[in-house]
Design a protein around this motif. Structure first.
Motif, PDB file in Angstrom:
ATOM      1  N   VAL A 132      45.259  43.811  30.266  1.00  0.00           N
ATOM      2  CA  VAL A 132      44.211  43.055  30.949  1.00  0.00           C
ATOM      3  C   VAL A 132      42.975  43.940  31.114  1.00  0.00           C
ATOM      4  O   VAL A 132      43.027  45.148  30.911  1.00  0.00           O
ATOM      5  N   THR A 133      41.890  43.302  31.491  1.00  0.00           N
ATOM      6  CA  THR A 133      40.666  44.056  31.759  1.00  0.00           C
ATOM      7  C   THR A 133      40.816  44.846  33.051  1.00  0.00           C
ATOM      8  O   THR A 133      41.484  44.421  33.988  1.00  0.00           O
ATOM      9  N   GLY A 134      40.159  46.003  33.085  1.00  0.00           N
ATOM     10  CA  GLY A 134      40.244  46.849  34.264  1.00  0.00           C
ATOM     11  C   GLY A 134      39.121  46.604  35.246  1.00  0.00           C
ATOM     12  O   GLY A 134      38.248  45.752  35.027  1.00  0.00           O
ATOM     13  N   GLN A 158      37.388  49.737  30.862  1.00  0.00           N
ATOM     14  CA  GLN A 158      38.801  49.986  31.110  1.00  0.00           C
ATOM     15  C   GLN A 158      39.665  48.814  30.650  1.00  0.00           C
ATOM     16  O   GLN A 158      39.295  47.644  30.806  1.00  0.00           O
ATOM     17  N   ILE A 159      40.812  49.150  30.074  1.00  0.00           N
ATOM     18  CA  ILE A 159      41.856  48.167  29.809  1.00  0.00           C
ATOM     19  C   ILE A 159      43.136  48.665  30.474  1.00  0.00           C
ATOM     20  O   ILE A 159      43.342  49.883  30.599  1.00  0.00           O
ATOM     21  N   VAL A 160      43.981  47.748  30.895  1.00  0.00           N
ATOM     22  CA  VAL A 160      45.142  48.127  31.702  1.00  0.00           C
ATOM     23  C   VAL A 160      46.417  47.574  31.072  1.00  0.00           C
ATOM     24  O   VAL A 160      46.570  46.353  30.900  1.00  0.00           O
ATOM     25  N   LEU A 161      47.332  48.472  30.718  1.00  0.00           N
ATOM     26  CA  LEU A 161      48.664  48.091  30.278  1.00  0.00           C
ATOM     27  C   LEU A 161      49.481  47.778  31.525  1.00  0.00           C
ATOM     28  O   LEU A 161      49.661  48.640  32.391  1.00  0.00           O
ATOM     29  N   THR A 162      49.985  46.549  31.606  1.00  0.00           N
ATOM     30  CA  THR A 162      50.590  46.061  32.844  1.00  0.00           C
ATOM     31  C   THR A 162      52.072  45.784  32.652  1.00  0.00           C
ATOM     32  O   THR A 162      52.460  44.953  31.826  1.00  0.00           O
ATOM     33  N   VAL A 196      46.093  49.737  39.859  1.00  0.00           N
ATOM     34  CA  VAL A 196      46.541  48.350  39.963  1.00  0.00           C
ATOM     35  C   VAL A 196      45.446  47.458  39.414  1.00  0.00           C
ATOM     36  O   VAL A 196      44.294  47.527  39.845  1.00  0.00           O
ATOM     37  N   ALA A 197      45.804  46.648  38.441  1.00  0.00           N
ATOM     38  CA  ALA A 197      44.818  45.779  37.806  1.00  0.00           C
ATOM     39  C   ALA A 197      44.256  44.774  38.808  1.00  0.00           C
ATOM     40  O   ALA A 197      44.953  44.336  39.726  1.00  0.00           O
ATOM     41  N   PRO A 198      42.984  44.407  38.661  1.00  0.00           N
ATOM     42  CA  PRO A 198      42.393  43.404  39.557  1.00  0.00           C
ATOM     43  C   PRO A 198      43.138  42.075  39.443  1.00  0.00           C
ATOM     44  O   PRO A 198      43.602  41.703  38.361  1.00  0.00           O
ATOM     45  N   PRO A 199      43.267  41.357  40.543  1.00  0.00           N
ATOM     46  CA  PRO A 199      43.996  40.076  40.497  1.00  0.00           C
ATOM     47  C   PRO A 199      43.332  39.042  39.599  1.00  0.00           C
ATOM     48  O   PRO A 199      44.001  38.141  39.100  1.00  0.00           O
ATOM     49  N   ASP A 200      42.021  39.163  39.385  1.00  0.00           N
ATOM     50  CA  ASP A 200      41.309  38.203  38.540  1.00  0.00           C
ATOM     51  C   ASP A 200      41.040  38.753  37.135  1.00  0.00           C
ATOM     52  O   ASP A 200      40.165  38.269  36.415  1.00  0.00           O
ATOM     53  N   ALA A 201      41.821  39.751  36.722  1.00  0.00           N
ATOM     54  CA  ALA A 201      41.607  40.376  35.418  1.00  0.00           C
ATOM     55  C   ALA A 201      41.834  39.369  34.294  1.00  0.00           C
ATOM     56  O   ALA A 201      42.685  38.477  34.384  1.00  0.00           O
ATOM     57  N   THR A 202      41.092  39.548  33.208  1.00  0.00           N
ATOM     58  CA  THR A 202      41.252  38.713  32.021  1.00  0.00           C
ATOM     59  C   THR A 202      42.366  39.277  31.148  1.00  0.00           C
ATOM     60  O   THR A 202      42.422  40.483  30.897  1.00  0.00           O
ATOM     61  N   VAL A 203      43.258  38.402  30.698  1.00  0.00           N
ATOM     62  CA  VAL A 203      44.344  38.832  29.827  1.00  0.00           C
ATOM     63  C   VAL A 203      43.812  39.002  28.408  1.00  0.00           C
ATOM     64  O   VAL A 203      43.280  38.073  27.810  1.00  0.00           O
ATOM     65  N   LEU A 204      43.962  40.208  27.866  1.00  0.00           N
ATOM     66  CA  LEU A 204      43.531  40.511  26.510  1.00  0.00           C
ATOM     67  C   LEU A 204      44.666  40.363  25.497  1.00  0.00           C
ATOM     68  O   LEU A 204      44.422  40.059  24.323  1.00  0.00           O
TER      69      LEU A 204
END
Length: 479
Positions: free
Chosen positions: A144-146, A151-155, A283-291
């Motif tokens: 997701v977006t960071g 930033q990108i976040v592996l969740t 911790v990824a933002p709750p409104d992060a965009t899924v990439l």
């Protein structure tokens, strides 16, 4: 067991749904690991030498079961008396044999005694897991977006069996792959003009899902360092699953994140950090965009793999996910208490049950064999269909899971292909709990624990063989 065999073993985890007692056979490694202090190394090594290994995928062998003829308890007692008095079992043995169709207690020996269960503890954990986790849903790993534009976040999302490269949808272990996730991520970043030399991205790791201690309090560092158990993780690669003398990384999620960065680089994405540089956590933002997103096999197949291979870390991990989904806390003590409550909620009397963990590895657990048989009956008689997911994961005698190389004596051949069970082994302990079809097509449930066995490897092998002979006697019984 080498990596190739373990990949083949993943095929064993295709779930076999058992619609009723009459169809319970129409249709699985290592057990709770041996271990203790460093001073007990010789005992551990001896026990490890006789630990069961996971089988390659077998062809279906179990036959359908009819109502069959009822068994005579007196005859059963006579048939297995020799085995029960065998010195290899030691002087602390519990056994119960039940008629699935009627619930009748065919034979009980110390069935209410609280004995050390080893990995048959996993039957309780599995029964709790299927009461809560949706068995048809997968576990999802996302990028997701960071919180910052570059930033990108592996969740993490509960999949600890990701392939390092591309996944294989025909397998359970390695069903989804970090390579597939990287390919999707590269496409999403390319559409935004990110991941280039002019606009590199920074990778971050979010392990907040199911976050908690990486092991119950009773797991020693020795067990983890020697590969008898892997850390409890919600993100990991199938190649990093622990096996004896081939331990998991201390931080499987971090190892997966480093591999994911390499997969991105291989696809032309410019990512900050060196090849082995630790990926920072956030911790990824709750409104992060899924990439990007990949899915594991359905939970039922993941549970089946955990049971067939008796994977301590995976069973603890699945139980944690289920407990959290039901509102419990993530710490191992809370998960342990939650499992016990779920078992009680089936209407089972849990008197005498004490759980030090939910996998059977820690010292201090005790379970009467009566409790194990009660669970088996509730699954096999059709009264609790969800428990059929557990029965479908039990290894088949002489064919799969921890039973693939057992029942090898000629006298034990009657049980091959007509019995299945969850096994357990620790230094001084051997246990077996499952289902068997008699010669007269009667389905029986059985549970046996011997926790006074000699702690050397020979004693463990011999005691295990005695329990195999008990089940073989039941399979051959025209009684």
């Amino acid at each position: 067991m080498d990596r190739a065999r373990r990949a083949a073993a993943a095929l064993l985890s295709v779930s076999l749904v058992l619609p009723s007692a009459a169809a319970a056979y129409a249709g699985s490694t290592g057990d709770g690991a041996a271990g203790g202090s460093t001073q007990e190394g010789s005992v551990v090594a001896a026990q490890a030498a006789v630990r069961p290994t996971v089988a390659p995928s077998p062809e279906p062998v179990l036959r359908s079961v009819g109502a069959g003829l009822t068994v005579d308890p007196a005859v059963v007692s006579t048939e297995i008396e020799g085995e029960l008095s065998n010195a290899w079992l030691g002087d602390s043995v519990g056994l119960t044999i039940r008629d699935v169709a009627t619930g009748e207690h065919v034979l009980d020996r110390n069935s209410d005694s609280a004995l050390t269960p080893a990995s048959t503890t996993k039957l309780l954990a599995a029964a709790a897991i299927v009461s809560t986790l949706p068995m048809d849903q997968p576990f999802r790993t996302r990028v997701v977006t960071g919180p910052e534009p570059d930033q990108i976040v592996l969740t993490a999302g509960g999949d600890m069996m990701l392939a390092g490269g591309r996944g294989d949808p025909d397998l359970v272990e390695g069903h989804a792959g970090l390579g597939d996730l990287a390919e999707q991520t590269a496409a999403s970043l390319g559409a935004e003009g990110l991941g280039t030399a002019d606009h590199p991205v920074r990778l971050r790791l979010d392990t907040s899902y199911g976050e908690g201690p990486n092991a119950p309090a009773g797991w020693t560092d020795f067990w983890l360092s020697e590969g008898y158990a892997g850390p409890i993780t919600m993100l990991g690669m199938q190649q990093h699953r622990a096996i004896p003398y081939d331990p998991s990384p201390r931080d499987p999620a971090q190892a997966a994140a480093i591999r994911f960065r390499a997969e991105l680089t291989d696809r032309g994405v410019v990512v900050g950090g060196g090849p082995a540089t630790e990926v920072p956590r956030l911790v990824a933002p709750p409104d992060a965009t899924v990439l990007a997103e990949v899915e594991s096999a359905p939970a039922r197949d993941v549970l089946a793999e955990a049971m067939a291979s008796s994977d301590n870390g995976m069973v603890e991990q699945l139980a944690r996910q289920a407990a959290i989904a039901d509102g419990a806390q993530a710490d191992p003590a809370a998960v342990r208490d939650w499992v016990l409550q779920q078992v009680a909620d089936y209407g089972i009397d849990t008197t005498g049950v004490k759980l030090a963990d939910v996998s059977g590895l820690s010292d201090g657990s005790s379970i009467p064999v009566r409790v194990l048989a009660d669970l088996l009956i509730l699954g096999a008689d059709g009264s609790h269909p969800e428990l059929q997911e557990v029965l479908g994961a039990l290894p088949i005698a002489g064919y799969s899971g921890t039973l693939w190389d057992r029942f090898a004596l000629d006298s034990q051949a009657p049980a091959v292909g007509v019995a299945r069970a969850k096994t357990g082994s620790l230094p001084g302990v051997t246990s077996l709990a499952g289902l068997v079809v008699t010669r007269d097509d009667r389905l029986l449930a059985y549970a046996a624990i011997a926790d006074g066995v000699g702690r050397d490897g020979t004693s463990g092998l011999e005691a295990r063989s005695v329990l195999d002979s008990v089940v073989a006697e039941l399979a051959s019984c025209g009684c």
